[in-house]
Design a protein around this motif. Sequence first.
Motif, PDB file in Angstrom:
ATOM      1  N   LEU A 218       0.823  -1.201   0.000  1.00  0.00           N
ATOM      2  CA  LEU A 218       0.000   0.000   0.000  1.00  0.00           C
ATOM      3  C   LEU A 218       0.864   1.260   0.000  1.00  0.00           C
ATOM      4  CD1 LEU A 218      -2.900   1.041   0.024  1.00  0.00           C
ATOM      5  CD2 LEU A 218      -2.769   1.144   2.525  1.00  0.00           C
ATOM      6  N   HIS A 219       1.958   1.216   0.718  1.00  0.00           N
ATOM      7  CA  HIS A 219       2.871   2.369   0.739  1.00  0.00           C
ATOM      8  C   HIS A 219       3.413   2.651  -0.656  1.00  0.00           C
ATOM      9  CE1 HIS A 219       6.988   4.103   1.080  1.00  0.00           C
ATOM     10  NE2 HIS A 219       6.349   4.959   1.868  1.00  0.00           N
ATOM     11  N   GLN A 220       3.834   1.628  -1.366  1.00  0.00           N
ATOM     12  CA  GLN A 220       4.376   1.817  -2.705  1.00  0.00           C
ATOM     13  C   GLN A 220       3.298   2.260  -3.690  1.00  0.00           C
ATOM     14  OE1 GLN A 220       6.300  -1.877  -3.709  1.00  0.00           O
ATOM     15  NE2 GLN A 220       8.137  -1.428  -2.494  1.00  0.00           N
ATOM     16  N   ALA A 221       2.079   1.790  -3.487  1.00  0.00           N
ATOM     17  CA  ALA A 221       1.010   2.101  -4.430  1.00  0.00           C
ATOM     18  C   ALA A 221       0.462   3.516  -4.270  1.00  0.00           C
ATOM     19  CB  ALA A 221      -0.129   1.095  -4.264  1.00  0.00           C
ATOM     20  N   ARG A 222       0.344   4.002  -3.021  1.00  0.00           N
ATOM     21  CA  ARG A 222      -0.338   5.280  -2.818  1.00  0.00           C
ATOM     22  C   ARG A 222       0.502   6.347  -2.115  1.00  0.00           C
ATOM     23  NH1 ARG A 222      -6.497   3.786  -0.820  1.00  0.00           N
ATOM     24  NH2 ARG A 222      -6.911   2.089  -2.302  1.00  0.00           N
ATOM     25  N   PHE A 223       1.487   5.948  -1.342  1.00  0.00           N
ATOM     26  CA  PHE A 223       2.207   6.919  -0.513  1.00  0.00           C
ATOM     27  C   PHE A 223       3.719   6.806  -0.679  1.00  0.00           C
ATOM     28  CE2 PHE A 223      -1.688   5.466   1.595  1.00  0.00           C
ATOM     29  CZ  PHE A 223      -2.404   6.653   1.651  1.00  0.00           C
ATOM     30  N   ALA A 224       4.146   6.545  -1.920  1.00  0.00           N
ATOM     31  CA  ALA A 224       5.573   6.331  -2.167  1.00  0.00           C
ATOM     32  C   ALA A 224       6.402   7.580  -1.893  1.00  0.00           C
ATOM     33  CB  ALA A 224       5.794   5.861  -3.605  1.00  0.00           C
ATOM     34  N   ASN A 225       5.797   8.752  -1.946  1.00  0.00           N
ATOM     35  CA  ASN A 225       6.541   9.989  -1.701  1.00  0.00           C
ATOM     36  C   ASN A 225       6.794  10.248  -0.221  1.00  0.00           C
ATOM     37  OD1 ASN A 225       6.656  10.669  -4.440  1.00  0.00           O
ATOM     38  ND2 ASN A 225       4.632  11.609  -4.366  1.00  0.00           N
ATOM     39  N   MET A 226       6.180   9.449   0.633  1.00  0.00           N
ATOM     40  CA  MET A 226       6.348   9.607   2.076  1.00  0.00           C
ATOM     41  C   MET A 226       7.364   8.597   2.605  1.00  0.00           C
ATOM     42  SD  MET A 226       3.400   9.258   5.025  1.00  0.00           S
ATOM     43  CE  MET A 226       2.350  10.420   4.142  1.00  0.00           C
ATOM     44  N   ASP A 227       8.150   9.012   3.562  1.00  0.00           N
ATOM     45  CA  ASP A 227       9.110   8.105   4.183  1.00  0.00           C
ATOM     46  C   ASP A 227       8.369   6.914   4.801  1.00  0.00           C
ATOM     47  OD1 ASP A 227      11.929   7.597   5.330  1.00  0.00           O
ATOM     48  OD2 ASP A 227      10.638   7.581   7.114  1.00  0.00           O
ATOM     49  N   ILE A 228       8.892   5.709   4.585  1.00  0.00           N
ATOM     50  CA  ILE A 228       8.209   4.500   5.040  1.00  0.00           C
ATOM     51  C   ILE A 228       8.041   4.454   6.554  1.00  0.00           C
ATOM     52  CG2 ILE A 228      10.382   3.212   5.025  1.00  0.00           C
ATOM     53  CD1 ILE A 228       6.863   1.783   4.325  1.00  0.00           C
ATOM     54  N   GLU A 229       9.037   4.944   7.283  1.00  0.00           N
ATOM     55  CA  GLU A 229       8.940   4.912   8.742  1.00  0.00           C
ATOM     56  C   GLU A 229       7.881   5.894   9.235  1.00  0.00           C
ATOM     57  OE1 GLU A 229      10.282   2.723  10.647  1.00  0.00           O
ATOM     58  OE2 GLU A 229      11.261   1.814   8.895  1.00  0.00           O
ATOM     59  N   ARG A 230       7.811   7.056   8.595  1.00  0.00           N
ATOM     60  CA  ARG A 230       6.764   8.021   8.972  1.00  0.00           C
ATOM     61  C   ARG A 230       5.392   7.446   8.640  1.00  0.00           C
ATOM     62  NH1 ARG A 230       3.862  12.074   6.378  1.00  0.00           N
ATOM     63  NH2 ARG A 230       3.040  13.628   7.817  1.00  0.00           N
ATOM     64  N   TYR A 231       5.293   6.738   7.511  1.00  0.00           N
ATOM     65  CA  TYR A 231       4.027   6.126   7.143  1.00  0.00           C
ATOM     66  C   TYR A 231       3.608   5.088   8.182  1.00  0.00           C
ATOM     67  CZ  TYR A 231       0.601   3.398   4.577  1.00  0.00           C
ATOM     68  OH  TYR A 231      -0.531   2.726   4.210  1.00  0.00           O
ATOM     69  N   LYS A 232       4.565   4.271   8.608  1.00  0.00           N
ATOM     70  CA  LYS A 232       4.249   3.243   9.606  1.00  0.00           C
ATOM     71  C   LYS A 232       3.812   3.853  10.931  1.00  0.00           C
ATOM     72  CE  LYS A 232       7.258  -0.445   7.820  1.00  0.00           C
ATOM     73  NZ  LYS A 232       8.433  -1.302   8.096  1.00  0.00           N
ATOM     74  N   SER A 233       4.342   5.046  11.248  1.00  0.00           N
ATOM     75  CA  SER A 233       3.980   5.678  12.525  1.00  0.00           C
ATOM     76  C   SER A 233       2.516   6.108  12.560  1.00  0.00           C
ATOM     77  CB  SER A 233       4.878   6.891  12.792  1.00  0.00           C
ATOM     78  OG  SER A 233       4.599   7.945  11.888  1.00  0.00           O
ATOM     79  N   ARG A 234       1.874   6.180  11.401  1.00  0.00           N
ATOM     80  CA  ARG A 234       0.472   6.587  11.344  1.00  0.00           C
ATOM     81  C   ARG A 234      -0.488   5.397  11.283  1.00  0.00           C
ATOM     82  NH1 ARG A 234      -0.269  11.986  10.107  1.00  0.00           N
ATOM     83  NH2 ARG A 234      -2.418  11.481  10.617  1.00  0.00           N
ATOM     84  N   ILE A 235       0.041   4.185  11.407  1.00  0.00           N
ATOM     85  CA  ILE A 235      -0.819   3.001  11.419  1.00  0.00           C
ATOM     86  C   ILE A 235      -1.641   2.986  12.706  1.00  0.00           C
ATOM     87  CG2 ILE A 235      -0.839   0.473  11.540  1.00  0.00           C
ATOM     88  CD1 ILE A 235       1.596   0.470   9.728  1.00  0.00           C
ATOM     89  N   VAL A 236      -2.918   2.682  12.587  1.00  0.00           N
ATOM     90  CA  VAL A 236      -3.840   2.639  13.725  1.00  0.00           C
ATOM     91  C   VAL A 236      -4.160   1.180  14.050  1.00  0.00           C
ATOM     92  CG1 VAL A 236      -6.107   3.318  14.582  1.00  0.00           C
ATOM     93  CG2 VAL A 236      -4.815   4.857  13.075  1.00  0.00           C
ATOM     94  N   VAL A 237      -4.049   0.815  15.304  1.00  0.00           N
ATOM     95  CA  VAL A 237      -4.347  -0.552  15.757  1.00  0.00           C
ATOM     96  C   VAL A 237      -5.622  -0.531  16.580  1.00  0.00           C
ATOM     97  CG1 VAL A 237      -3.551  -2.540  17.087  1.00  0.00           C
ATOM     98  CG2 VAL A 237      -1.910  -1.195  15.740  1.00  0.00           C
ATOM     99  N   GLU A 238      -6.601  -1.328  16.185  1.00  0.00           N
ATOM    100  CA  GLU A 238      -7.871  -1.431  16.892  1.00  0.00           C
ATOM    101  C   GLU A 238      -7.984  -2.810  17.544  1.00  0.00           C
ATOM    102  OE1 GLU A 238     -10.928  -0.647  14.093  1.00  0.00           O
ATOM    103  OE2 GLU A 238     -10.562   1.525  14.049  1.00  0.00           O
ATOM    104  N   LYS A 239      -8.264  -2.825  18.824  1.00  0.00           N
ATOM    105  CA  LYS A 239      -8.379  -4.070  19.572  1.00  0.00           C
ATOM    106  C   LYS A 239      -9.847  -4.431  19.763  1.00  0.00           C
ATOM    107  CE  LYS A 239      -4.053  -3.387  22.110  1.00  0.00           C
ATOM    108  NZ  LYS A 239      -3.417  -3.316  23.443  1.00  0.00           N
ATOM    109  N   GLY A 240     -10.068  -5.696  20.027  1.00  0.00           N
ATOM    110  CA  GLY A 240     -11.429  -6.126  20.315  1.00  0.00           C
ATOM    111  C   GLY A 240     -11.977  -7.080  19.275  1.00  0.00           C
ATOM    112  N   GLU A 241     -12.960  -7.880  19.713  1.00  0.00           N
ATOM    113  CA  GLU A 241     -13.550  -8.895  18.851  1.00  0.00           C
ATOM    114  C   GLU A 241     -14.297  -8.287  17.678  1.00  0.00           C
ATOM    115  OE1 GLU A 241     -16.697 -12.649  19.280  1.00  0.00           O
ATOM    116  OE2 GLU A 241     -15.996 -11.545  21.053  1.00  0.00           O
ATOM    117  N   GLU A 242     -14.914  -7.136  17.875  1.00  0.00           N
ATOM    118  CA  GLU A 242     -15.685  -6.496  16.813  1.00  0.00           C
ATOM    119  C   GLU A 242     -14.784  -6.104  15.645  1.00  0.00           C
ATOM    120  OE1 GLU A 242     -18.675  -2.656  16.154  1.00  0.00           O
ATOM    121  OE2 GLU A 242     -17.977  -3.217  18.174  1.00  0.00           O
TER     122      GLU A 242
END
Length: 458
Positions: A218-242
């Motif tokens: 996804l990074h290469q397809a849509r956000f290649a101009n952004m640093d990969i580490e900065r992109y990873k820092s914006r990943i959101v993790v949602e917990k729970g069964e739902e």
Amino acid sequence: MNEKPEDNKALDLSALDFGPSWARQGESKPQKKYSDKGERGESRRDGFKGKRREGGRPQRGDRDGRKFSNDRQGKGGHRPQRPKQAVATEGVAADIMPIEEGIDNLTKEISAAGRTYSVFELARVILGARERYKLVFRKEENGPELLQCKQDGAVYLTKAECLNHFREAEWLKEFYAAEEVEVEPPAGNFPSVAKCGFSDVLFGPPNYHAYNQNIVDLHQARFANMDIERYKSRIVVEKGEEAVNAWLETMKKKTQYRLVSDPEVLLEDEKAMIAHFEANLFSEVYHSTHRADVESQIAGKLLSPGLLALLKDTIADQRRYPGKLAPFLCRQLSGRHLAVFKWQGKLHCGPSRPHAIAEDVKLADRPAAMHQWTSENQGAGIDALWKALLPAEVTDEVKKEWFHDLHWMINQGYMVLLSDGHIYTSSAAKSGELKKKKEVKTDEGKVESEKSDEPDSK
């Protein structure tokens, strides 16, 4: 042709103000006024009731005893970095080219009106609306090759950009037909699900085997101009069964692709489809070129970031000073049988070059009267000429005869009618005394001439 100079709207540039709003005449921002006991004084002394530093000023971030935070701050109290703006690609030049239909219409208008226009004025009119011109990208020596799409005119610099463009293109369905099939969802213990912080695309649980590859794709397809580490820092993790169940529902279906030209070819997923396109169909859709023509209103996503920056810079530069567009415009207009000549030191375009009346030419009464009056009133308005020469009560038929004679004088080059409605004889073409200058007083009381920012033609 009998319009007053101030009523002529043919090429009125007074409303085309490209400057910032604060620099426009009559748009100065009013200053806010405060009374002795007004809003500002009270807010300084009594408005804040929180903690104060020495000297009585409230502490930053403390209003009415309550702490407040900056919403723009990121994790750890640090403001997130903005993505770097793309710079214009080196080794590629961009030229502004007026559309042919627009030049044809402009030629007809100049010929019909019989008026002479400043070439720089015409250039600025063309630049006033983006539908009046196109952009041409040219590869310079040692510059990169241009890859242009035959389907929608998109221009890129690398194959990777072209493949990302193909992945999102509407016309992809002309080559591959998408088919959705039922599959078994992944099995395992998944406590949470991660998703892209920008697009909300689900990557899956962090312990899912394809998790890292999904992020890279996804990074290469849509956000290649952004640093990969900065992109990873914006990943959101949602917990729970739902959240996990919602992800599992998306994994119960899979999209595969069938080649339209050969339905026997079936590709199991998007990645396989992209690889097949690159190996077999890429050269049919994208061609390498040294010159690429694009519409000036082309969508930004259809250009490589460096080319988009170059397009914006070129348009802005030419609007400030159309030095490159003006010579091209001269060639286009002269090729359509209009005259391009110097008028009082500046390049102008009109129906005919100024010509002196030959000694053996004897003018009829009406043309002679117009020429005589104009030579005695150089730079007067066309309305003043009609007021002086036309009888008070004259029929429309007689008016047409006078107008026809004036048009003949202009087409012969004996007289010149400028776009602002001022009229001259051909002898004024090189007269420095007749250059229109505006006298302004300096602080010392001296009188100076206000010069045009348009350079003299060489």
